[in-house]
Design an enzyme around this catalytic site. Structure first.
Site, short mmCIF file in Angstrom:
data_model
loop_
_atom_site.label_atom_id
_atom_site.label_comp_id
_atom_site.label_asym_id
_atom_site.label_seq_id
_atom_site.Cartn_x
_atom_site.Cartn_y
_atom_site.Cartn_z
N ASP A 2 0.82 -1.20 0.00
CA ASP A 2 0.00 0.00 0.00
C ASP A 2 0.87 1.27 0.00
O ASP A 2 1.95 1.30 0.58
CB ASP A 2 -0.91 -0.01 1.23
CG ASP A 2 -2.13 0.87 1.08
OD1 ASP A 2 -2.57 1.06 -0.06
OD2 ASP A 2 -2.66 1.33 2.11
N HIS A 59 -10.06 4.41 -0.02
CA HIS A 59 -9.07 4.56 1.05
C HIS A 59 -9.73 5.22 2.25
O HIS A 59 -10.72 5.92 2.14
CB HIS A 59 -7.89 5.40 0.56
CG HIS A 59 -6.92 4.63 -0.27
ND1 HIS A 59 -5.65 4.34 0.16
CD2 HIS A 59 -7.03 4.05 -1.49
CE1 HIS A 59 -5.01 3.63 -0.77
NE2 HIS A 59 -5.85 3.44 -1.78
N ASN A 81 -10.31 -0.31 1.94
CA ASN A 81 -9.15 -0.43 2.82
C ASN A 81 -9.54 -0.20 4.28
O ASN A 81 -10.22 0.78 4.60
CB ASN A 81 -8.08 0.58 2.44
CG ASN A 81 -7.39 0.26 1.13
OD1 ASN A 81 -7.75 -0.69 0.45
ND2 ASN A 81 -6.40 1.05 0.77
#
Length: 289
Positions: A82, A208, A230
C-alpha cells in the site's frame, strides 16, 4: 491456495456489486487471524502492508507467511503493498511475490503521476501483478505520508478517465472525501463524484480511509463501483484495546498466550464485521478454489 492477483478478484467484485476488504496487517500473527476470519465467512480477502511493515518484517518473510496462511485456509488471497512512493521498494515487493502494488505519486503533478505509474505498469503487467494508483490527495496519515486536511484534494472525474487511458492501470483510488485514520467529525464523502468517475472509467475503484465510515455509506460507495475497501486503524485499535483491557483487568496476567488470544478474537470480530459490511461473505466460488 497460492496468493493470487487482485485484478480478477476486484473485477469480479465490481461486476457482482460487492466489495473486498483489504486489511492492513502489521505482524505475522495478524496475517493468520485475518485469513481465519475470511475463511469462516467464505470470503475472498486482500492482505496489505505499508512500506513501514515491509521494512520491519521483510518482504520475503511476509510473502512466505501469507502463502502458508492462504494455503492453510484455502481462501482467495491477494497480497498488496500500500501507498508506496519508492520504485525500488515496489520492485522488491514484486520480486518477493506480492500480487498487487500501489504506486502513490498523487503528490506530484498529473503528468508526473502518469509517468511514475506507467513505469510501474511496465514492470508489473507482464508478471500479472495488479497495480493501484491514486488521483487527488486523501487526507490523514499513512506511514510517513502525511496530508493535512486543508491540503486534501478530490479527484477530477475527467482526469481519472484520462489517467486510465494513458497508464492502463487496472485499479484506481480516487480521493473522494475520505481520510486515513479515525475521523474527528463525520466524513464528507462525495457520492456524486464517485458516480461520475465510475461512469467514465471501467476499472474497479478503491476506497481509502475505510475505518469508521458509517456502514451505509461504505455500502453506497461499493454500489457505485468501489470494489476494494481499505481498513487499517479500526483493526489495529481492536487488537490493541483488547490487550490494554487485559492488563487493566489483571496487571499480573503476563502469559502472552492469554492476552494475544483476546486480541486475536477482538480483531477477528472486527474483520468479520467489515467483510459482512461490503457484502463479500459467501463469495468464494469454485473458480477460485
Amino acid at each position: 491456495m497460492a496468493l493470487i492477483s487482485t485484478t480478477p478478484m476486484l473485477e469480479k467484485a465490481k461486476q457482482d456489486k460487492h466489495g473486498i476488504v483489504a486489511f492492513n496487517v502489521h505482524s505475522f500473527d495478524s496475517i493468520f487471524w485475518v485469513l481465519e476470519a475470511a475463511a469462516e465467512l467464505k470470503s475472498p480477502v486482500i492482505l496489505q502492508t505499508t512500506v513501514g511493515t515491509v521494512t520491519s518484517l521483510g518482504a520475503e518473510n511476509i510473502v512466505a507467511v501469507a502463502k502458508a496462511a492462504s494455503e492453510y485456509y484455502n481462501i482467495p488471497t491477494g497480497l498488496h503493498l500500500d501507498h508506496c512512493t519508492n520504485f525500488e521498494v515496489i520492485k522488491e515487493a514484486i520480486r518477493a511475490g506480492y500480487t498487487s502494488v500501489m504506486i502513490d505519486a498523487s503528490m506530484h503533478p498529473f503528468e508526473v503521476n502518469v509517468a511514475e505509474t506507467k513505469k510501474v505498469m511496465d514492470l508489473a503487467k507482464s508478471l500479472g501483478v495488479n497495480v493501484e494508483a491514486e488521483l487527488g490527495k486523501v487526507g490523514g496519515v499513512e506511514d510517513d505520508i502525511v496530508v493535512a486536511e486543508e491540503d486534501a484534494e478530490k479527484a477530477v472525474p475527467e482526469e481519472c478517465k484520462q489517467f486510465i487511458e494513458l497508464t492502463g492501470v487496472p485499479t484506481l483510488a480516487p480521493a473522494i472525501g475520505t481520510a486515513h485514520g479515525i475521523y474527528k467529525g463525520k466524513p464528507k464523502i462525495d457520492f456524486d463524484r464517485i458516480a461520475k468517475i465510475a461512469e467514465l472509467v471501467d476499472v474497479p475503484l478503491v476506497l481509502h480511509g475505510g475505518s469508521a465510515i458509517p456502514e451505509e455509506e461504505v455500502r453506497h460507495c461499493v454500489s457505485l463501483g468501489m470494489a476494494k475497501v481499505n481498513v487499517s486503524t479500526e483493526l489495529k485499535n481492536a487488537y490493541s484495546e483488547a490487550i490494554r483491557q487485559h492488563f487493566l483487568d489483571d496487571p499480573d496476567a503476563l502469559d502472552p498466550r492469554a492476552y494475544l488470544q483476546k486480541a486475536k478474537e477482538a480483531a477477528k470480530e472486527m474483520a468479520k464485521s467489515k467483510i459482512r459490511m461490503v457484502g463479500s461473505e459467501g463469495k468464494v466460488v469454485p473458480a477460485f478454489v
